[in-house]
Design a protein around this motif. Sequence first.
Motif, mmCIF file in Angstrom:
data_model
loop_
_atom_site.group_PDB
_atom_site.id
_atom_site.type_symbol
_atom_site.label_atom_id
_atom_site.label_comp_id
_atom_site.label_asym_id
_atom_site.label_seq_id
_atom_site.Cartn_x
_atom_site.Cartn_y
_atom_site.Cartn_z
ATOM 1 N N GLU A 138 0.832 -1.205 0.000
ATOM 2 C CA GLU A 138 0.000 0.000 0.000
ATOM 3 C C GLU A 138 0.867 1.256 0.000
ATOM 4 O O GLU A 138 0.558 2.238 -0.687
ATOM 5 C CB GLU A 138 -0.913 -0.005 1.227
ATOM 6 N N ASP A 139 1.936 1.227 0.779
ATOM 7 C CA ASP A 139 2.824 2.388 0.856
ATOM 8 C C ASP A 139 3.492 2.658 -0.491
ATOM 9 O O ASP A 139 3.630 3.813 -0.901
ATOM 10 C CB ASP A 139 3.886 2.154 1.931
ATOM 11 N N ASP A 140 3.896 1.600 -1.203
ATOM 12 C CA ASP A 140 4.485 1.761 -2.541
ATOM 13 C C ASP A 140 3.481 2.370 -3.505
ATOM 14 O O ASP A 140 3.821 3.255 -4.308
ATOM 15 C CB ASP A 140 4.968 0.411 -3.073
ATOM 16 N N LEU A 141 2.225 1.906 -3.412
ATOM 17 C CA LEU A 141 1.181 2.450 -4.296
ATOM 18 C C LEU A 141 0.916 3.919 -3.976
ATOM 19 O O LEU A 141 0.776 4.741 -4.891
ATOM 20 C CB LEU A 141 -0.110 1.641 -4.142
ATOM 21 N N ALA A 142 0.835 4.244 -2.685
ATOM 22 C CA ALA A 142 0.576 5.631 -2.286
ATOM 23 C C ALA A 142 1.722 6.547 -2.705
ATOM 24 O O ALA A 142 1.497 7.667 -3.178
ATOM 25 C CB ALA A 142 0.365 5.708 -0.770
ATOM 26 N N THR A 143 2.943 6.046 -2.551
ATOM 27 C CA THR A 143 4.117 6.848 -2.947
ATOM 28 C C THR A 143 4.129 7.083 -4.447
ATOM 29 O O THR A 143 4.383 8.206 -4.910
ATOM 30 C CB THR A 143 5.410 6.141 -2.510
ATOM 31 N N ALA A 144 3.862 6.030 -5.206
ATOM 32 C CA ALA A 144 3.834 6.158 -6.677
ATOM 33 C C ALA A 144 2.742 7.123 -7.113
ATOM 34 O O ALA A 144 2.945 7.942 -8.019
ATOM 35 C CB ALA A 144 3.627 4.789 -7.308
ATOM 36 N N ALA A 145 1.564 7.025 -6.453
ATOM 37 C CA ALA A 145 0.461 7.926 -6.798
ATOM 38 C C ALA A 145 0.813 9.372 -6.469
ATOM 39 O O ALA A 145 0.505 10.288 -7.238
ATOM 40 C CB ALA A 145 -0.800 7.502 -6.054
ATOM 41 N N ARG A 146 1.473 9.578 -5.307
ATOM 42 C CA ARG A 146 1.865 10.930 -4.924
ATOM 43 C C ARG A 146 2.887 11.505 -5.902
ATOM 44 O O ARG A 146 2.789 12.669 -6.311
ATOM 45 C CB ARG A 146 2.441 10.925 -3.509
ATOM 46 N N ILE A 147 3.863 10.693 -6.272
ATOM 47 C CA ILE A 147 4.877 11.152 -7.237
ATOM 48 C C ILE A 147 4.231 11.492 -8.569
ATOM 49 O O ILE A 147 4.563 12.499 -9.205
ATOM 50 C CB ILE A 147 5.968 10.077 -7.417
ATOM 51 N N ASP A 148 3.263 10.667 -8.964
ATOM 52 C CA ASP A 148 2.568 10.915 -10.235
ATOM 53 C C ASP A 148 1.768 12.211 -10.171
ATOM 54 O O ASP A 148 1.774 13.006 -11.120
ATOM 55 C CB ASP A 148 1.650 9.726 -10.546
ATOM 56 N N ARG A 149 1.079 12.439 -9.034
ATOM 57 C CA ARG A 149 0.314 13.680 -8.880
ATOM 58 C C ARG A 149 1.227 14.893 -8.907
ATOM 59 O O ARG A 149 0.932 15.895 -9.560
ATOM 60 C CB ARG A 149 -0.461 13.661 -7.551
ATOM 61 N N GLU A 150 2.331 14.787 -8.189
ATOM 62 C CA GLU A 150 3.265 15.912 -8.144
ATOM 63 C C GLU A 150 3.875 16.186 -9.517
ATOM 64 O O GLU A 150 4.087 17.345 -9.881
ATOM 65 C CB GLU A 150 4.364 15.630 -7.115
ATOM 66 N N HIS A 151 4.140 15.118 -10.253
ATOM 67 C CA HIS A 151 4.703 15.298 -11.600
ATOM 68 C C HIS A 151 3.695 15.987 -12.513
ATOM 69 O O HIS A 151 4.056 16.911 -13.260
ATOM 70 C CB HIS A 151 5.106 13.941 -12.175
ATOM 71 N N ARG A 152 2.425 15.531 -12.452
ATOM 72 C CA ARG A 152 1.398 16.165 -13.291
ATOM 73 C C ARG A 152 1.214 17.628 -12.898
ATOM 74 O O ARG A 152 1.038 18.497 -13.762
ATOM 75 C CB ARG A 152 0.074 15.414 -13.156
ATOM 76 N N LYS A 153 1.252 17.877 -11.587
ATOM 77 C CA LYS A 153 1.132 19.256 -11.124
ATOM 78 C C LYS A 153 2.310 20.093 -11.608
ATOM 79 O O LYS A 153 2.132 21.239 -12.046
ATOM 80 C CB LYS A 153 1.072 19.262 -9.591
ATOM 81 N N PHE A 154 3.515 19.526 -11.552
ATOM 82 C CA PHE A 154 4.714 20.244 -12.013
ATOM 83 C C PHE A 154 4.628 20.541 -13.508
ATOM 84 O O PHE A 154 4.964 21.646 -13.949
ATOM 85 C CB PHE A 154 5.953 19.402 -11.717
ATOM 86 N N VAL A 155 4.155 19.558 -14.277
ATOM 87 C CA VAL A 155 4.020 19.753 -15.732
ATOM 88 C C VAL A 155 3.025 20.873 -16.024
ATOM 89 O O VAL A 155 3.268 21.736 -16.878
ATOM 90 C CB VAL A 155 3.590 18.437 -16.414
ATOM 91 N N ARG A 156 1.890 20.882 -15.296
ATOM 92 C CA ARG A 156 0.890 21.947 -15.501
ATOM 93 C C ARG A 156 1.471 23.305 -15.149
ATOM 94 O O ARG A 156 1.234 24.295 -15.856
ATOM 95 C CB ARG A 156 -0.356 21.670 -14.648
ATOM 96 N N ARG A 157 2.236 23.348 -14.058
ATOM 97 C CA ARG A 157 2.846 24.620 -13.657
ATOM 98 C C ARG A 157 3.846 25.111 -14.695
ATOM 99 O O ARG A 157 3.889 26.308 -15.012
ATOM 100 C CB ARG A 157 3.540 24.462 -12.309
ATOM 101 N N GLN A 158 4.652 24.190 -15.222
ATOM 102 C CA GLN A 158 5.641 24.581 -16.233
ATOM 103 C C GLN A 158 4.975 25.047 -17.521
ATOM 104 O O GLN A 158 5.425 25.999 -18.162
ATOM 105 C CB GLN A 158 6.581 23.404 -16.515
ATOM 106 N N GLU A 159 3.878 24.382 -17.894
ATOM 107 C CA GLU A 159 3.142 24.808 -19.092
ATOM 108 C C GLU A 159 2.548 26.196 -18.892
ATOM 109 O O GLU A 159 2.571 27.032 -19.804
ATOM 110 C CB GLU A 159 2.055 23.791 -19.411
ATOM 111 N N ALA A 160 1.991 26.434 -17.694
ATOM 112 C CA ALA A 160 1.434 27.754 -17.403
ATOM 113 C C ALA A 160 2.526 28.818 -17.392
ATOM 114 O O ALA A 160 2.325 29.940 -17.865
ATOM 115 C CB ALA A 160 0.710 27.726 -16.057
ATOM 116 N N LEU A 161 3.709 28.464 -16.849
ATOM 117 C CA LEU A 161 4.836 29.393 -16.821
ATOM 118 C C LEU A 161 5.279 29.750 -18.237
ATOM 119 O O LEU A 161 5.507 30.924 -18.550
ATOM 120 C CB LEU A 161 5.989 28.780 -16.036
ATOM 121 N N LYS A 162 5.389 28.741 -19.112
ATOM 122 C CA LYS A 162 5.782 28.990 -20.506
ATOM 123 C C LYS A 162 4.751 29.857 -21.208
ATOM 124 O O LYS A 162 5.099 30.727 -22.019
ATOM 125 C CB LYS A 162 5.944 27.666 -21.239
#
Length: 711
Positions: free
Chosen positions: A141-165
């Motif tokens: 469960e911890d591996d799944l939660a960590t992977a999901a969190r990393i995925d969410r943060e990555h998607r959030k980072f991508v959206r932020r970078q697109e908005a910045l550009k």
Amino acid sequence: MRKKEIERIPYLGLKKISRKKDVKYIGVTAVKIVGNKKHLFLEVYKNKKESKMVPVVRIILTEKEFWNYFPKTEQWTRQKVEKDGGYGNYIWGEKAVTWEQIEKENVLQSTEDLERIKKFCKIKIPVYYEARWWQYIYKHEDDLATAARIDREHRKFVRRQEALKDRMSHTAKLPEKRILEYADRIYFHNKHHLYYKKCGSWAKIACSKCGGVTDARWRDGISYESQFQKHTEEPREGKSGKCPMCGAVGTYKCQGKIKGEYSKKIHLFLGQRYKEDGAVLRYVEIEKAWTLGFIEGNDGPEMYNAAEELSGVEVARAYFEPGKKVQIDYHKHDLYRNEDFWDDCNLYGLANIDIKAATIMPETYEELKNTIFRYSGLKEYDEQAQEVNPIRYLQNYQKTPQIEILAKLGLSEIVKGINEGRTGIIVDASAKRLDALLGIRRERTKKLIEEKGDARLLRVLQIEKSLDQHWTEEQVNHLRETGLDIAHIAFVLNYMTIQKLLNRIEKYAGCAYETNCGRAVANIRNTAIIYIDYLMMRERRGYDLHNTVYQQPRDLSAAHRQMVTETNREEVKKRLEETEERYENIKKRYRSLRKEYCYEDATYLIRPARSAEEIVMEGRLLHHCVGGNGYLSRHNEGKSYILMMRFRKEPETPYITVEINPEQKKIVQWYGERDTKPDEENIQSWLDNYLEKLKSGTLQEETSEMMTMTA
């Protein structure tokens, strides 16, 4: 996960309960196909006959997801097996104490269940104790939660970078040349430096404007040739002069006072239109540096060139769009890649980029005419204030559009207070009239405008309206000088008129109102606070303040001191009563502790505290912290004891306070008046000797001998 379909699947059921008394919960597993996907079902049952059919919880695991279903409440949750990652704290039962207890209380129905869990949960970190089978589930469960969190943060980072550009692509090019010219003309005044070194009638001069170095005569010579030589005025530190080479006007700087580079920085704001009707405010740092170059000569360092450089860098950008929060981007530098870049968040700690008030370039207002800030009042406020932070102003304008009217009416002090985040200025944010917005009487708006929104005047006018008073203009001006707040004035109005209050403050202060003297105003404010404090203490002590004798003491300072003394005496009495009741064991244990710790010789005596009251008074008389609840609580519970060390001839006069650990027979700390250690070497030696006798058990014998000899 198909929750409804899973709910329809029958429970696995518990085949048999365990006869072991320690077992509280039994886990049963199965792998089922739901929606063409493998699901691991783990059902945890209570080890009771009546609980064999319905589990406490059904845990569902897939390769990329996990859920928990509680049949009793029919709820689905996303908790991990171990709640909050807690030691022995599981979602199906009570928290255990030891690992041994945990392993005994939670078991699986069979070894096949363990193999099924191990096969399904392909974890990277091994589980060393198979009896703790739930850790396979938790780590999966911890591996799944960590992977999901990393995925969410990555998607959030991508959206932020697109908005910045996107923001960068829609931001107009910075007019660097125009900004530098404006800054050099307005702030640096086209300033140049003329570095010089005198040698007799000659001076060597280096110009930062042209960079040249030349020799020129500053004193007329008597020879024929001297009239054809290059002449200049006498160079003097800080005075203006002309460069003999290019004719530029500069300020003389002595070579001996210059160490390398000298620079000066200023900041500017430039506003531009962004997209359709948005705006971007750009914060730019301008630096002008003057440099003098040296070369080693026969007589020491010699000037060989001079230079000046004007440079600028954009520090931050604030983007405003209709219906959106302001977004501030920051210009940063990557040390590893040695390159600059833009980011949508600030730095941290001491490196935080701070946007301060600065000058706004004039073309900003022309740009803002076609944006959502066309009626913001920023230009009018900028004309009234010395320097403005337009980003903060426009943020406040979006929250409170009425500040446009405040700025256009010239109420610069009020606008400044709003921008600085002061509370209580805006009384009714939905109001359309100025008086309702600020919470003052309508007839007072003219006076407030005349005084440019003076903050102290506004506060007095708000108090007048809040207390439903009608004061004269003179009373308003005098109250402004006193600095009293609404609570003080409301209190006083119960016993006297506002005019009587003002008259008494003036009388006690010995200063007249409206003298424009700083010392007089400070004296009036100080007197007002002392007088109100005196009256409040009188009321708390039960005095009738309608009596003019109490209202008008002959000597305010003496009367105030008297009330402070009475109030403190009452507080001390209350404190002593509370501690005596709360820490009653101190008094009860005194006799037994006295037999063990009491000791005296020809000079000193030491004994335990008789009561909580004595400990509190010891702290007050010696001005240290022994009277605090921490010391009282430890003495009351027997964790440590407070001992009083005094001169034998003055047994009731506090001298040294000692804290001792009863188990280790060790002194924790000892202090005298105001946390000092008087006669430290002698006292420390005496206490060390005292401890030796205490540990050896000879303390009472020597005390008895001493008493006999004295008798």
